[in-house]
Design a protein around this motif. Structure first.
Motif, PDB file in Angstrom:
ATOM      1  N   ARG A   1       0.858  -1.160  -0.100  1.00 32.14           N
ATOM      2  CA  ARG A   1      -0.027  -0.036   0.001  1.00 32.14           C
ATOM      3  C   ARG A   1       0.850   1.284   0.018  1.00 32.14           C
ATOM      4  N   SER A   2       0.628   2.219  -0.567  1.00 33.02           N
ATOM      5  CA  SER A   2       1.134   3.640  -0.523  1.00 33.02           C
ATOM      6  C   SER A   2       0.981   4.106   0.685  1.00 33.02           C
ATOM      7  N   SER A   3       2.134   4.870   1.139  1.00 35.34           N
ATOM      8  CA  SER A   3       1.878   5.477   2.386  1.00 35.34           C
ATOM      9  C   SER A   3       1.052   6.446   2.738  1.00 35.34           C
ATOM     10  N   GLU A   4       0.573   6.985   1.464  1.00 34.19           N
ATOM     11  CA  GLU A   4      -0.339   8.473   1.635  1.00 34.19           C
ATOM     12  C   GLU A   4      -1.548   7.804   1.580  1.00 34.19           C
ATOM     13  N   ALA A   5      -2.074   6.627   1.010  1.00 32.80           N
ATOM     14  CA  ALA A   5      -3.380   6.230   1.170  1.00 32.80           C
ATOM     15  C   ALA A   5      -3.575   5.628   2.606  1.00 32.80           C
ATOM     16  N   SER A   6      -2.629   4.818   3.280  1.00 33.26           N
ATOM     17  CA  SER A   6      -2.897   4.531   4.529  1.00 33.26           C
ATOM     18  C   SER A   6      -2.699   5.628   5.540  1.00 33.26           C
ATOM     19  N   ALA A   7      -2.285   6.669   5.137  1.00 34.22           N
ATOM     20  CA  ALA A   7      -2.003   7.756   6.345  1.00 34.22           C
ATOM     21  C   ALA A   7      -3.335   8.682   6.270  1.00 34.22           C
ATOM     22  N   THR A   8      -4.406   8.359   5.508  1.00 37.98           N
ATOM     23  CA  THR A   8      -5.482   9.341   5.303  1.00 37.98           C
ATOM     24  C   THR A   8      -6.347   9.408   6.837  1.00 37.98           C
ATOM     25  N   GLU A   9      -6.299  10.915   7.065  1.00 35.11           N
ATOM     26  CA  GLU A   9      -6.829  11.074   8.531  1.00 35.11           C
ATOM     27  C   GLU A   9      -7.970  12.147   8.221  1.00 35.11           C
ATOM     28  N   ALA A  10      -9.002  12.052   9.285  1.00 30.62           N
ATOM     29  CA  ALA A  10     -10.040  13.186   9.236  1.00 30.62           C
ATOM     30  C   ALA A  10     -10.565  13.198  10.677  1.00 30.62           C
ATOM     31  N   THR A  11     -10.794  14.516  10.898  1.00 23.57           N
ATOM     32  CA  THR A  11     -11.270  14.851  12.111  1.00 23.57           C
ATOM     33  C   THR A  11     -12.777  15.198  12.015  1.00 23.57           C
TER      34      THR A  11
ATOM     35  N   CYS B   1     -15.584   2.342  27.751  1.00 20.01           N
ATOM     36  CA  CYS B   1     -16.426   2.433  26.551  1.00 20.01           C
ATOM     37  C   CYS B   1     -15.731   3.486  25.599  1.00 20.01           C
ATOM     38  N   GLY B   2     -15.076   4.498  25.926  1.00 19.80           N
ATOM     39  CA  GLY B   2     -14.581   5.909  24.986  1.00 19.80           C
ATOM     40  C   GLY B   2     -13.965   5.281  23.566  1.00 19.80           C
ATOM     41  N   LYS B   3     -12.719   3.999  23.873  1.00 21.18           N
ATOM     42  CA  LYS B   3     -12.105   3.775  22.648  1.00 21.18           C
ATOM     43  C   LYS B   3     -13.233   3.039  21.803  1.00 21.18           C
ATOM     44  N   ALA B   4     -14.283   1.989  22.375  1.00 23.46           N
ATOM     45  CA  ALA B   4     -14.928   1.431  21.494  1.00 23.46           C
ATOM     46  C   ALA B   4     -15.931   2.388  20.741  1.00 23.46           C
ATOM     47  N   VAL B   5     -16.380   3.454  21.472  1.00 21.72           N
ATOM     48  CA  VAL B   5     -17.360   4.446  20.927  1.00 21.72           C
ATOM     49  C   VAL B   5     -16.631   5.181  19.519  1.00 21.72           C
ATOM     50  N   ALA B   6     -15.485   5.438  20.078  1.00 17.35           N
ATOM     51  CA  ALA B   6     -14.499   6.444  19.013  1.00 17.35           C
ATOM     52  C   ALA B   6     -14.483   5.476  17.681  1.00 17.35           C
ATOM     53  N   ASP B   7     -13.744   3.945  18.085  1.00 20.02           N
ATOM     54  CA  ASP B   7     -13.626   3.357  16.998  1.00 20.02           C
ATOM     55  C   ASP B   7     -15.020   2.979  16.143  1.00 20.02           C
ATOM     56  N   THR B   8     -15.855   2.960  16.825  1.00 23.18           N
ATOM     57  CA  THR B   8     -17.566   2.635  15.933  1.00 23.18           C
ATOM     58  C   THR B   8     -17.624   3.803  15.292  1.00 23.18           C
ATOM     59  N   TRP B   9     -17.462   5.002  15.663  1.00 20.40           N
ATOM     60  CA  TRP B   9     -17.987   6.347  15.098  1.00 20.40           C
ATOM     61  C   TRP B   9     -17.044   6.397  13.747  1.00 20.40           C
ATOM     62  N   CYS B  10     -15.800   5.905  13.758  1.00 19.48           N
ATOM     63  CA  CYS B  10     -15.060   6.097  12.761  1.00 19.48           C
ATOM     64  C   CYS B  10     -15.179   5.086  11.573  1.00 19.48           C
ATOM     65  N   GLU B  11     -15.546   3.571  11.993  1.00 20.07           N
ATOM     66  CA  GLU B  11     -16.111   2.621  10.967  1.00 20.07           C
ATOM     67  C   GLU B  11     -17.318   3.016  10.496  1.00 20.07           C
ATOM     68  N   ALA B  12     -18.355   4.020  11.039  1.00 19.85           N
ATOM     69  CA  ALA B  12     -19.606   4.293  10.431  1.00 19.85           C
ATOM     70  C   ALA B  12     -19.261   5.539   9.316  1.00 19.85           C
ATOM     71  N   GLN B  13     -18.134   6.179   9.487  1.00 25.03           N
ATOM     72  CA  GLN B  13     -17.775   7.153   8.561  1.00 25.03           C
ATOM     73  C   GLN B  13     -16.775   6.693   7.526  1.00 25.03           C
ATOM     74  N   GLY B  14     -16.473   5.176   7.470  1.00 27.36           N
ATOM     75  CA  GLY B  14     -15.699   4.796   6.367  1.00 27.36           C
ATOM     76  C   GLY B  14     -14.272   4.753   6.681  1.00 27.36           C
ATOM     77  N   TYR B  15     -13.753   4.805   8.013  1.00 24.18           N
ATOM     78  CA  TYR B  15     -12.443   4.857   8.344  1.00 24.18           C
ATOM     79  C   TYR B  15     -12.136   3.589   9.128  1.00 24.18           C
ATOM     80  N   VAL B  16     -11.063   3.256   9.411  1.00 27.21           N
ATOM     81  CA  VAL B  16     -10.685   1.873  10.120  1.00 27.21           C
ATOM     82  C   VAL B  16     -10.639   2.015  11.598  1.00 27.21           C
ATOM     83  N   ARG B  17     -10.171   3.063  12.058  1.00 23.29           N
ATOM     84  CA  ARG B  17     -10.297   3.179  13.469  1.00 23.29           C
ATOM     85  C   ARG B  17     -10.011   4.540  14.027  1.00 23.29           C
ATOM     86  N   ALA B  18     -10.155   4.847  15.326  1.00 25.27           N
ATOM     87  CA  ALA B  18      -9.910   6.180  16.004  1.00 25.27           C
ATOM     88  C   ALA B  18      -8.585   6.246  16.531  1.00 25.27           C
ATOM     89  N   VAL B  19      -8.006   7.468  15.804  1.00 23.78           N
ATOM     90  CA  VAL B  19      -6.507   7.703  16.512  1.00 23.78           C
ATOM     91  C   VAL B  19      -6.601   8.612  17.866  1.00 23.78           C
TER      92      VAL B  19
END
Length: 107
Positions: free
Chosen positions: A26-36, A57-75
């Protein structure tokens, strides 16, 4: 006999081409896509209670939010700073509203 060798050669070329595409890194640019995202603290689902209070529950809620937006995980996730919110719309209500929650997601 020539046809068999030609088909074997063609099959080998197609297999090698398909294999090279699946093994490409994978290109590093594609894997480093970030959104707030800014999530309203008073959304009615209790997201702010988990994210800001430090409950487990904070980490699980943040990860779920990111997955719902099409991202892999919350940073990261935290209560947004006042300068994170533009304030471009005038407040109509007199009651102060809590600051939103900032969730940063990554692919």
């Amino acid at each position: 006999m020539r046809r068999a060798y030609a088909m074997l050669g063609l099959g080998a070329v197609v297999l090698a081409a398909a294999g090279s595409l699946t093994l490409m890194p994978r290109s590093s640019e594609a894997s480093a896509t970030e959104a707030t995202f800014l999530v309203p603290a008073a959304d009615g689902y209790g997201v702010a209670e988990c994210l800001v209070s430090g409950h487990t529950c904070g980490k699980a809620v943040a990860d779920t939010w990111c997955e719902a937006q099409g991202y892999v995980r919350a940073v990261s996730f935290r209560q947004a700073d006042p300068e994170d919110v533009t304030g471009s719309v005038e407040k109509v209500a007199a009651a102060p509203t809590p600051l939103p929650i900032s969730i940063t997601c990554v692919n």
